[in-house]
Design a protein around this motif. Structure first.
Motif, PDB file in Angstrom:
ATOM      1  N   ARG A 200     -31.566 -12.857 -17.580  1.00  0.00           N
ATOM      2  CA  ARG A 200     -30.636 -13.270 -18.626  1.00  0.00           C
ATOM      3  C   ARG A 200     -29.453 -14.039 -18.041  1.00  0.00           C
ATOM      4  N   GLY A 201     -29.258 -13.898 -16.714  1.00  0.00           N
ATOM      5  CA  GLY A 201     -28.201 -14.639 -16.039  1.00  0.00           C
ATOM      6  C   GLY A 201     -28.774 -15.418 -14.866  1.00  0.00           C
ATOM      7  N   ASP A 202     -28.003 -15.526 -13.768  1.00  0.00           N
ATOM      8  CA  ASP A 202     -28.490 -16.191 -12.557  1.00  0.00           C
ATOM      9  C   ASP A 202     -29.430 -15.254 -11.813  1.00  0.00           C
ATOM     10  N   LEU A 203     -30.474 -15.805 -11.216  1.00  0.00           N
ATOM     11  CA  LEU A 203     -31.358 -14.994 -10.387  1.00  0.00           C
ATOM     12  C   LEU A 203     -30.983 -15.186  -8.924  1.00  0.00           C
ATOM     13  N   ALA A 204     -30.589 -14.097  -8.276  1.00  0.00           N
ATOM     14  CA  ALA A 204     -30.303 -14.109  -6.847  1.00  0.00           C
ATOM     15  C   ALA A 204     -31.364 -13.294  -6.124  1.00  0.00           C
ATOM     16  N   VAL A 205     -31.649 -13.678  -4.885  1.00  0.00           N
ATOM     17  CA  VAL A 205     -32.687 -13.020  -4.096  1.00  0.00           C
ATOM     18  C   VAL A 205     -32.124 -12.729  -2.711  1.00  0.00           C
ATOM     19  N   ALA A 206     -32.498 -11.578  -2.138  1.00  0.00           N
ATOM     20  CA  ALA A 206     -32.000 -11.233  -0.804  1.00  0.00           C
ATOM     21  C   ALA A 206     -33.102 -10.574   0.018  1.00  0.00           C
ATOM     22  N   VAL A 207     -33.121 -10.903   1.319  1.00  0.00           N
ATOM     23  CA  VAL A 207     -34.033 -10.260   2.269  1.00  0.00           C
ATOM     24  C   VAL A 207     -33.202  -9.778   3.462  1.00  0.00           C
ATOM     25  N   PRO A 208     -32.417  -8.721   3.275  1.00  0.00           N
ATOM     26  CA  PRO A 208     -31.556  -8.243   4.364  1.00  0.00           C
ATOM     27  C   PRO A 208     -32.327  -7.741   5.572  1.00  0.00           C
ATOM     28  N   HIS A 209     -33.500  -7.144   5.333  1.00  0.00           N
ATOM     29  CA  HIS A 209     -34.348  -6.749   6.454  1.00  0.00           C
ATOM     30  C   HIS A 209     -35.813  -6.794   6.032  1.00  0.00           C
ATOM     31  N   GLN A 210     -36.700  -6.589   6.987  1.00  0.00           N
ATOM     32  CA  GLN A 210     -38.135  -6.773   6.772  1.00  0.00           C
ATOM     33  C   GLN A 210     -38.704  -5.925   5.636  1.00  0.00           C
ATOM     34  N   ASP A 211     -38.148  -4.742   5.424  1.00  0.00           N
ATOM     35  CA  ASP A 211     -38.784  -3.771   4.535  1.00  0.00           C
ATOM     36  C   ASP A 211     -38.157  -3.664   3.159  1.00  0.00           C
ATOM     37  N   VAL A 212     -37.529  -4.742   2.696  1.00  0.00           N
ATOM     38  CA  VAL A 212     -37.010  -4.740   1.326  1.00  0.00           C
ATOM     39  C   VAL A 212     -36.862  -6.170   0.818  1.00  0.00           C
ATOM     40  N   LEU A 213     -37.124  -6.335  -0.464  1.00  0.00           N
ATOM     41  CA  LEU A 213     -36.814  -7.577  -1.174  1.00  0.00           C
ATOM     42  C   LEU A 213     -35.958  -7.177  -2.366  1.00  0.00           C
ATOM     43  N   LEU A 227     -23.851  -7.320  -5.254  1.00  0.00           N
ATOM     44  CA  LEU A 227     -24.981  -7.805  -4.461  1.00  0.00           C
ATOM     45  C   LEU A 227     -24.578  -8.025  -3.005  1.00  0.00           C
ATOM     46  N   ALA A 228     -23.392  -8.575  -2.770  1.00  0.00           N
ATOM     47  CA  ALA A 228     -22.928  -8.825  -1.401  1.00  0.00           C
ATOM     48  C   ALA A 228     -22.804  -7.524  -0.623  1.00  0.00           C
ATOM     49  N   GLN A 229     -22.208  -6.508  -1.243  1.00  0.00           N
ATOM     50  CA  GLN A 229     -22.041  -5.213  -0.585  1.00  0.00           C
ATOM     51  C   GLN A 229     -23.395  -4.567  -0.312  1.00  0.00           C
ATOM     52  N   MET A 230     -24.274  -4.664  -1.285  1.00  0.00           N
ATOM     53  CA  MET A 230     -25.606  -4.081  -1.180  1.00  0.00           C
ATOM     54  C   MET A 230     -26.396  -4.735  -0.042  1.00  0.00           C
ATOM     55  N   THR A 231     -26.359  -6.057  -0.003  1.00  0.00           N
ATOM     56  CA  THR A 231     -27.118  -6.793   1.007  1.00  0.00           C
ATOM     57  C   THR A 231     -26.596  -6.494   2.409  1.00  0.00           C
ATOM     58  N   MET A 232     -25.284  -6.417   2.569  1.00  0.00           N
ATOM     59  CA  MET A 232     -24.702  -6.125   3.873  1.00  0.00           C
ATOM     60  C   MET A 232     -25.101  -4.722   4.340  1.00  0.00           C
ATOM     61  N   LYS A 233     -25.108  -3.765   3.420  1.00  0.00           N
ATOM     62  CA  LYS A 233     -25.481  -2.389   3.765  1.00  0.00           C
ATOM     63  C   LYS A 233     -26.934  -2.337   4.243  1.00  0.00           C
ATOM     64  N   PHE A 234     -27.835  -2.969   3.509  1.00  0.00           N
ATOM     65  CA  PHE A 234     -29.244  -2.987   3.899  1.00  0.00           C
ATOM     66  C   PHE A 234     -29.437  -3.720   5.228  1.00  0.00           C
ATOM     67  N   PHE A 235     -28.706  -4.805   5.408  1.00  0.00           N
ATOM     68  CA  PHE A 235     -28.808  -5.590   6.637  1.00  0.00           C
ATOM     69  C   PHE A 235     -28.435  -4.741   7.851  1.00  0.00           C
ATOM     70  N   ALA A 236     -27.374  -3.950   7.715  1.00  0.00           N
ATOM     71  CA  ALA A 236     -26.898  -3.122   8.824  1.00  0.00           C
ATOM     72  C   ALA A 236     -27.859  -1.988   9.151  1.00  0.00           C
ATOM     73  N   GLU A 237     -28.608  -1.527   8.157  1.00  0.00           N
ATOM     74  CA  GLU A 237     -29.474  -0.367   8.350  1.00  0.00           C
ATOM     75  C   GLU A 237     -30.913  -0.727   8.706  1.00  0.00           C
ATOM     76  N   GLY A 238     -31.300  -1.982   8.553  1.00  0.00           N
ATOM     77  CA  GLY A 238     -32.699  -2.356   8.707  1.00  0.00           C
ATOM     78  C   GLY A 238     -33.206  -2.332  10.137  1.00  0.00           C
ATOM     79  N   ARG A 239     -34.478  -1.952  10.294  1.00  0.00           N
ATOM     80  CA  ARG A 239     -35.089  -1.934  11.627  1.00  0.00           C
ATOM     81  C   ARG A 239     -35.253  -3.348  12.169  1.00  0.00           C
ATOM     82  N   ILE A 240     -35.620  -4.289  11.288  1.00  0.00           N
ATOM     83  CA  ILE A 240     -35.697  -5.697  11.690  1.00  0.00           C
ATOM     84  C   ILE A 240     -34.830  -6.495  10.719  1.00  0.00           C
ATOM     85  N   PRO A 241     -33.525  -6.646  11.023  1.00  0.00           N
ATOM     86  CA  PRO A 241     -32.616  -7.383  10.134  1.00  0.00           C
ATOM     87  C   PRO A 241     -33.035  -8.846  10.011  1.00  0.00           C
TER      88      PRO A 241
END
Length: 269
Positions: A200-213, A227-241
């Protein structure tokens, strides 16, 4: 226990006492290496990154690392083929800073994707996979085009189950099947188009690490901050950022964006 590089080195040496292995420690680089004695094929482990994860999650990090190293070392000593394994070839997304050569200097097969990401290709071997290099496809009589087409065909066969969270008037979709190719689904153009039509609005996509879209239907300005906070958190925690920058999906294209606090995004020029 406070884990230091020396203590972690000792732990890994004890876990890999197999006489067929040889281990070494580079104090200057803070790096541990384990390799086969016979052919010197091996893996380098950057100890500070392991210690950081250990401080968050404890002993399970070391157990996971040992399992991963054992699997990878086994794969190094196996003979693999592409022909007959066509259904096991998949694309994998990595950051543009990810090495494009193997430890033994073989050039990996890659394809440009975005300013933040690059496509690599993997031969799935069950519990692990082997990134495909140019020498490998030449020996098998394949071409890079065939690898790419085969990988995308297989990608489209993967399930697209996701969970949805609604936060302050915005919808966030999380695809995390843990099959090793969650981020790769960003290459499924049909799926992205379906989500774009649904938004219904803008579609944004993020791949902070290998195991999530992550896909986000952004319907107000605060949605970008979330979204920015969420992506940064996942990026920091990912096995393959991969990347902490999300993308805006418009006109069938992905554009990396910087998200400024309490503002809509600016294009990453």
């Amino acid at each position: 226990m406070k884990l230091t590089s020396i203590k972690l080195k000792q732990i890994l040496e004890n876990r890999f006492k197999n006489p067929e292995y040889r281990t070494s420690f580079n104090r200057d680089k803070d790096q541990f290496r384990i390799e086969w004695r016979a052919n010197k094929k091996g893996i380098n482990v950057k100890l500070p990154s392991v210690i950081a994860k250990y401080n968050e999650r404890g002993d399970e990090v070391i157990d996971e690392l040992v399992d991963h190293l054992e699997e990878a070392l086994t794969i190094m000593n196996e003979v693999h083929h592409l022909t007959g394994m066509e259904k096991h070839i998949f694309p994998v997304i990595r950051s543009t800073s990810f090495p494009q050569t193997t430890n033994d200097k073989k050039k990996l097969v890659t394809k440009e994707h975005t300013a933040e990401t690059r496509i690599f290709y993997a031969l799935d071997l069950g519990r692990s996979y082997r990134l495909i290099d140019e020498e490998f496809i030449e020996k098998e009589g394949w071409t890079e085009k065939r690898i790419h087409e085969n990988a995308l065909f297989n990608l489209r066969s993967l399930k697209l189950d996701y969970k949805v969270d609604q936060v302050q008037g915005n919808d966030y979709y999380f695809l995390a099947t843990q099959d090793g190719y969650d981020a790769s689904r960003i290459l499924n153009d049909t799926f992205l188009e379906e989500m774009k039509q649904k938004a219904r609005g803008d579609l944004a996509v993020a791949v902070p690490h290998q195991d999530v879209l992550i896909l986000a239907d952004i319907q107000n300005d605060i949605g970008y901050d979330i979204l920015a906070q969420m992506t940064m958190k996942f990026f920091a925690e990912g096995r393959i950022p991969i990347t902490s920058l999300p993308f805006i999906y418009e006109n069938k294209k992905l554009e990396p964006i910087f998200i400024m606090a309490k503002n809509k995004p600016r294009n990453n020029d």
